[in-house]
Write a protein that holds these residues in place. Structure first.
Motif, PDB file in Angstrom:
ATOM      1  N   HIS A 129       0.856  -1.188   0.000  1.00 34.18           N
ATOM      2  CA  HIS A 129       0.000   0.000   0.000  1.00 34.18           C
ATOM      3  C   HIS A 129       0.891   1.235   0.000  1.00 34.18           C
ATOM      4  O   HIS A 129       2.109   1.121   0.041  1.00 34.18           O
ATOM      5  N   HIS A 151      -1.086  -0.773  -6.030  1.00 35.35           N
ATOM      6  CA  HIS A 151      -2.474  -0.420  -6.347  1.00 35.35           C
ATOM      7  C   HIS A 151      -2.470   0.850  -7.200  1.00 35.35           C
ATOM      8  O   HIS A 151      -1.651   1.754  -6.986  1.00 35.35           O
ATOM      9  N   ALA A 221      -7.236  -2.839  -9.337  1.00 41.12           N
ATOM     10  CA  ALA A 221      -7.782  -3.798  -8.357  1.00 41.12           C
ATOM     11  C   ALA A 221      -8.974  -4.572  -8.923  1.00 41.12           C
ATOM     12  O   ALA A 221      -9.213  -5.720  -8.541  1.00 41.12           O
ATOM     13  N   SER A 239      -6.524  -7.763  -3.848  1.00 37.86           N
ATOM     14  CA  SER A 239      -6.739  -6.502  -3.132  1.00 37.86           C
ATOM     15  C   SER A 239      -7.937  -6.657  -2.213  1.00 37.86           C
ATOM     16  O   SER A 239      -8.933  -7.281  -2.600  1.00 37.86           O
ATOM     17  N   MET A 248      -2.942  -4.422  -0.927  1.00 35.30           N
ATOM     18  CA  MET A 248      -2.712  -5.634  -1.721  1.00 35.30           C
ATOM     19  C   MET A 248      -2.121  -6.719  -0.828  1.00 35.30           C
ATOM     20  O   MET A 248      -1.344  -6.411   0.082  1.00 35.30           O
TER      21      MET A 248
END
Ligand SMILES: [Zn+2]
Length: 375
Positions: A129, A151, A221, A239, A248
């Motif tokens: 993240h 992400h 995602a 995710s 994730m």
């Protein structure tokens, strides 16, 4: 959790400032009292986990967590080079690194350790993240030609959160937090406000000392799960909601091992401050983790490697916060008060708490919102 009259300076909205305050800085206040616990009893007999780390630098140790699987476990009481946990997966054809850590030195340490066990090409480094302590070392990967996956929202959120902070003046940025200490109505509120100031101060210092590097491989995602063949080792990226809106995980289904990022704090109070954190979403995610094989091994974002007992414990922590919050909500305790009144039960009294306003405070505030409390 934080005074709404934050940051009056043009260009820094309250929203952005809160996002600045990643889970990283709080370590300045709490790290010294977080000794890394030894492996849990259940894991000392788990054949996947090596009892002796392959390398131990103090600030982090790397140990085997399966066939071609390695876990990098940080000990923040011994320095902030890595700060979060991570690891790497090594197949016959390629390797995947997990996390950018809190500094390029942390990413470099992990890469060097990988090279002591394998020379296969590195396919990518995945930031689980966008938070500081998982992405600040990205520059090392960038400089070494390693693609950085994350992400799709992670790069934007790094810029919004930390690049903006680099242009702010420290006194101005911290003034609202100083004010909260001065205006506190009780010793308890004052202590909480002080812990928040310590956290934000740390983030500010680190953000200003770092050259930021953004992920260059955004992952949509909506298109997950993504299966990756590393050569005799299959990794699956997924995710899930909960901690940051950009979370994730990496699963290795054949070996029942999961790298969870910060969707799991193992033996810690969960960090819930993020504007995209969702308590109900997070609890649903943990329920899914609990439904995985009984034999699953979890490499958490913070804290020690654990099995299903670690998932059961963080679910209990959430249950306890929600239980206490619900009583206050039903009794009509205003959210401003309720966020300070949670009492840490004996069984969790050794669990590290990042600054109050990044963990328990926002968990209660978000629960109130979810229950429809008016602001
Ligand atoms: Zn985080």
């Amino acid at each position: 959790m934080i005074d709404p009259a934050l940051i009056q300076r043009p260009g820094i909205s309250r929203r952005n400032f809160l996002a600045h305050a990643s889970c990283f800085g709080a370590f300045y206040s709490v790290a010294a009292r977080i000794p890394m616990t030894a492996l849990g009893k259940a894991l000392t007999s788990d054949s996947r986990v090596s009892q002796t780390p392959i390398v131990d630098k103090g600030f982090a140790a790397v140990r085997k967590a399966g066939d071609g699987l390695y876990a990098t476990i940080s000990d923040p009481s011994k320095g902030y080079t890595t700060l979060c946990n991570g690891g790497f997966l090594v197949g016959k054809d390629a390797a995947l690194l997990v996390e950018g850590f809190a500094s390029p030195g942390g990413a470099s340490f992990q890469m060097e350790t990988l090279r002591t066990v394998s020379q296969v090409p590195v396919k990518a480094a995945l930031d689980t993240h966008y938070h500081f302590d998982h992405s600040m070392g990205n520059a090392f990967y960038g400089a070494n030609g390693v693609a950085i996956w994350a992400h799709a929202a992670a790069a934007r959120r790094i810029v919004e959160s930390y690049a903006l902070m680099q242009g702010a003046e420290k006194d101005v940025a911290l003034a609202p937090f100083e004010k909260r200490i001065k205006d506190a109505k009780s010793d308890l509120e004052r202590a909480h406000a002080q812990s928040d100031l310590n956290a934000v101060t740390g983030v500010f210092q680190i953000a200003n000392a770092t050259v930021l590097a953004l992920p260059n491989h955004p992952i949509d995602a909506a298109k997950l799960p993504m299966t990756m063949d590393l050569g005799g080792l299959t990794a699956v990226v997924e995710s899930h909601p909960g901690h940051s809106g950009t979370d994730m995980i990496v699963k290795v289904p054949e070996q029942n091992v999961v790298y969870t990022g910060d969707l799991l704090f193992s033996g810690w109070y969960p960090v819930c401050f993020d504007e995209k954190a969702t308590i109900s979403g997070w609890r649903d995610t943990l329920k899914k983790f609990a439904a995985l094989d009984m034999d699953t091994l979890f490499v958490p974002g913070h804290g020690q490697i654990c099995g299903q007992e670690g998932i059961a414990t963080i679910r209990e922590v959430f249950d306890d916060i929600a239980g206490q919050a619900e009583k206050m909500y039903k009794a009509g305790v205003p959210v401003e008060e309720a966020q300070h009144r949670y009492v840490v039960p004996d069984k969790f009294k050794n669990f590290p708490i990042y600054a109050w306003g990044f963990t328990i405070g926002p968990a209660i505030t978000k629960l109130y919102t979810e229950w429809g409390a008016k602001k």
